[in-house]
Design a protein around this motif. Structure first.
Motif, short mmCIF file in Angstrom:
data_model
loop_
_atom_site.label_atom_id
_atom_site.label_comp_id
_atom_site.label_asym_id
_atom_site.label_seq_id
_atom_site.Cartn_x
_atom_site.Cartn_y
_atom_site.Cartn_z
N SER A 124 4.98 5.75 -8.11
CA SER A 124 6.21 5.75 -8.76
C SER A 124 7.13 6.60 -7.49
CB SER A 124 6.13 6.87 -9.97
OG SER A 124 5.89 8.27 -9.25
N PRO A 125 8.45 6.36 -7.71
CA PRO A 125 9.56 6.98 -6.96
C PRO A 125 9.54 8.48 -6.80
CG PRO A 125 10.55 5.29 -8.22
CD PRO A 125 9.17 5.53 -8.67
N ALA A 126 9.12 9.23 -8.10
CA ALA A 126 9.07 10.51 -7.86
C ALA A 126 7.65 11.20 -7.27
CB ALA A 126 9.04 11.19 -9.40
N LEU A 127 6.60 10.46 -7.21
CA LEU A 127 5.38 10.76 -6.61
C LEU A 127 5.66 10.51 -5.00
CD1 LEU A 127 2.43 11.62 -6.39
CD2 LEU A 127 1.98 9.14 -6.72
N PHE A 128 6.25 9.50 -4.62
CA PHE A 128 6.38 9.26 -3.29
C PHE A 128 7.59 10.43 -2.62
CE2 PHE A 128 9.20 6.94 0.01
CZ PHE A 128 8.07 6.83 1.01
N ALA A 129 8.41 10.64 -3.38
CA ALA A 129 9.20 11.71 -3.08
C ALA A 129 8.83 13.03 -3.06
CB ALA A 129 10.64 11.74 -3.87
N ARG A 130 7.55 13.53 -3.97
CA ARG A 130 7.16 14.71 -3.85
C ARG A 130 6.00 14.67 -2.51
NH1 ARG A 130 5.77 14.31 -8.83
NH2 ARG A 130 3.59 13.84 -8.59
N CYS A 131 5.40 13.71 -2.30
CA CYS A 131 4.42 13.55 -1.01
C CYS A 131 4.49 12.04 -0.36
CB CYS A 131 3.15 13.95 -1.77
SG CYS A 131 1.63 14.30 -0.51
N PRO A 132 5.43 12.00 0.44
CA PRO A 132 5.67 10.85 1.19
C PRO A 132 4.46 10.05 1.71
CG PRO A 132 7.39 12.34 1.68
CD PRO A 132 6.44 13.12 0.99
N VAL A 133 4.45 8.78 1.77
CA VAL A 133 3.34 8.23 2.42
C VAL A 133 4.05 7.52 3.62
CG1 VAL A 133 1.61 6.21 2.19
CG2 VAL A 133 2.07 7.73 0.36
N ASN A 134 3.57 8.09 4.81
CA ASN A 134 4.03 7.41 6.06
C ASN A 134 3.35 6.44 6.95
OD1 ASN A 134 6.49 9.19 5.65
ND2 ASN A 134 5.21 10.73 6.33
N GLY A 135 1.95 6.46 6.24
CA GLY A 135 1.22 5.40 6.80
C GLY A 135 -0.15 5.38 5.94
N PRO A 136 -0.97 4.34 6.27
CA PRO A 136 -2.34 4.34 5.50
C PRO A 136 -2.96 5.77 5.27
CG PRO A 136 -1.96 2.44 6.83
CD PRO A 136 -0.99 3.47 7.21
N ALA A 137 -3.22 6.40 6.49
CA ALA A 137 -3.88 7.74 6.32
C ALA A 137 -3.06 8.73 5.51
CB ALA A 137 -4.10 8.28 7.83
N SER A 138 -1.77 8.67 5.11
CA SER A 138 -1.39 9.58 4.32
C SER A 138 -1.87 9.42 2.89
CB SER A 138 0.14 9.53 3.90
OG SER A 138 0.76 9.37 5.47
N LEU A 139 -2.42 8.29 2.53
CA LEU A 139 -3.14 8.13 1.25
C LEU A 139 -4.08 9.10 0.86
CD1 LEU A 139 -3.12 4.46 0.57
CD2 LEU A 139 -1.64 6.07 -0.49
N ALA A 140 -4.57 9.76 1.93
CA ALA A 140 -5.69 11.07 1.90
C ALA A 140 -5.28 12.14 0.84
CB ALA A 140 -6.18 11.32 3.06
N SER A 141 -4.00 12.22 0.64
CA SER A 141 -3.37 13.32 -0.10
C SER A 141 -3.49 12.86 -1.40
CB SER A 141 -2.02 13.70 0.68
OG SER A 141 -2.32 14.12 2.10
N HIS A 142 -3.69 11.70 -1.85
CA HIS A 142 -3.29 11.04 -3.18
C HIS A 142 -4.45 10.57 -3.93
CE1 HIS A 142 1.13 11.33 -2.58
NE2 HIS A 142 0.89 11.00 -1.27
N VAL A 143 -4.27 10.75 -5.10
CA VAL A 143 -5.09 9.86 -6.12
C VAL A 143 -5.02 8.35 -6.28
CG1 VAL A 143 -5.93 9.70 -8.46
CG2 VAL A 143 -5.36 11.89 -7.80
N LEU A 144 -6.10 7.54 -5.96
CA LEU A 144 -6.07 6.23 -5.81
C LEU A 144 -6.59 5.90 -7.22
CD1 LEU A 144 -7.34 5.33 -2.30
CD2 LEU A 144 -5.26 6.11 -2.95
N LEU A 145 -5.56 4.72 -7.82
CA LEU A 145 -5.82 4.24 -8.99
C LEU A 145 -6.68 2.69 -8.92
CD1 LEU A 145 -2.39 4.83 -10.57
CD2 LEU A 145 -4.39 6.37 -10.76
N LEU A 146 -7.68 2.53 -9.83
CA LEU A 146 -8.19 1.19 -9.67
C LEU A 146 -8.61 0.70 -11.00
CD1 LEU A 146 -11.89 1.77 -8.32
CD2 LEU A 146 -10.34 3.54 -8.55
N SER A 147 -8.84 -0.55 -11.20
CA SER A 147 -9.36 -1.08 -12.38
C SER A 147 -10.84 -1.48 -12.34
CB SER A 147 -8.40 -2.26 -12.88
OG SER A 147 -8.72 -3.33 -11.85
N ARG A 148 -11.25 -1.37 -13.48
CA ARG A 148 -12.99 -2.03 -13.26
C ARG A 148 -13.02 -3.46 -12.90
NH1 ARG A 148 -16.56 -1.67 -18.69
NH2 ARG A 148 -15.60 -3.65 -19.23
#
Length: 298
Positions: free
Chosen positions: A171-195
């Protein structure tokens, strides 16, 4: 025994010209040329042996015979039209049964169906959602849409048609709150996945050269559709096929923070049942044209 009928196309041309008192306007109504209307009416006059119009420099007027003929054929043409309409209204719609996975139905197919219905109002698409491979389907269908060329009944004609890639979205709000500048930045986020696509993130980490990435958390859902809704609602970042995020990206509900990090996915295929009806063939032709359209992805 029925009386000898005049040429009916000519009668239709005469009725339009008599109603408008103009060959030009009659031509516009019937989507033909002015000269075609003139020829039809000349042929009708020759058939009847009387003049129906008095032709002047800039207008045409009905003769007495023309007035009489128009008054009699008008109700007859209306009756023919009403009879045809009553039959058309009572005829059952010709259906096309489409077997498709739930997420693809919601995110790709259904948003596009109004375009098909507008072009083919006489055909009724019936969307049947299933997670089973087409060769395990419990209900009969006319065509199916799935990824890859495995799991299809042997008799079906398979068309590989929609290439696809996976992108990270949130979501734009999530990105604005905690930007993702590269793949390693995803360590600060929750990842969503489907079964159904539980290994996608591990494959993506290899592709993005961050195989040891450990996210802040993971949330798993039954279907990818729920994953994408969770992403829209700001619960985390999802890894989503570009084919399924077009409307969300275009509307600004989702953003792609890493547009250059893409993971190739198996192409979608359309499988058509043997002895497909003309309605099914028309739907498949429309579907293949739709799938040529580039899906927005950034």
């Amino acid at each position: 025994m029925l009386p000898r009928l005049p040429p009916l196309n000519a009668v239709r041309a005469f009725a339009a010209a008599a109603r408008h008192l103009s060959f030009t306007r009659a031509a516009l109504e019937l989507h033909v040329t002015h000269s075609a209307i003139s020829r039809q009416i000349q042929a009708l006059e020759a058939h009847l042996g009387v003049a129906l119009f008095e032709r002047k420099t800039r207008q045409v007027l009905l003769t007495a015979a023309g007035h009489q003929f128009h008054a009699q054929i008008g109700p007859a043409l209306e009756q023919i039209g009403s009879a045809a309409e009553s039959l058309r209204g009572s005829a059952p719609p010709r259906t096309v049964k489409i077997n498709v996975r739930p997420t693809f139905a919601v995110r790709w197919l259904i948003p596009r169906l109004p375009g098909f219905v507008a072009l083919h109002p006489d055909i009724e698409p019936q969307v049947m959602t299933s997670t089973l491979p087409p060769d395990k389907a419990q209900d009969a269908f006319d065509l199916a849409i799935r990824r890859g060329t495995r799991g299809w009944p042997a008799a079906m004609q398979i068309h590989p048609c929609l290439e696809d890639e996976a992108l990270v979205v949130g979501s734009p709000a999530l990105f604005a709150r905690c930007p993702v500048n590269g793949p390693a930045s995803l360590a600060s986020h929750v990842l969503l996945l489907s079964r159904s696509r539980s290994n996608d993130w591990e494959h993506w980490k290899q592709r993005a050269n961050v195989p040891g990435l450990k996210p802040a958390g993971c949330l798993q859902f039954e279907h990818l559709h729920f994953v994408l809704q969770a992403a829209v609602d700001g619960l985390g970042f999802a890894l989503a096929p570009t084919s399924l995020i077009a409307h969300d990206v275009a509307s600004g509900r989702l953003v792609c923070p890493l547009p250059d990090v893409r993971m190739a996915l198996s192409s979608h295929c359309v499988g058509v049942a043997p002895n497909a009806s003309p309605q099914t063939q028309r739907f498949v032709q429309w579907l293949l044209e739709e799938m040529k359209t580039k899906t927005p992805s950034g």
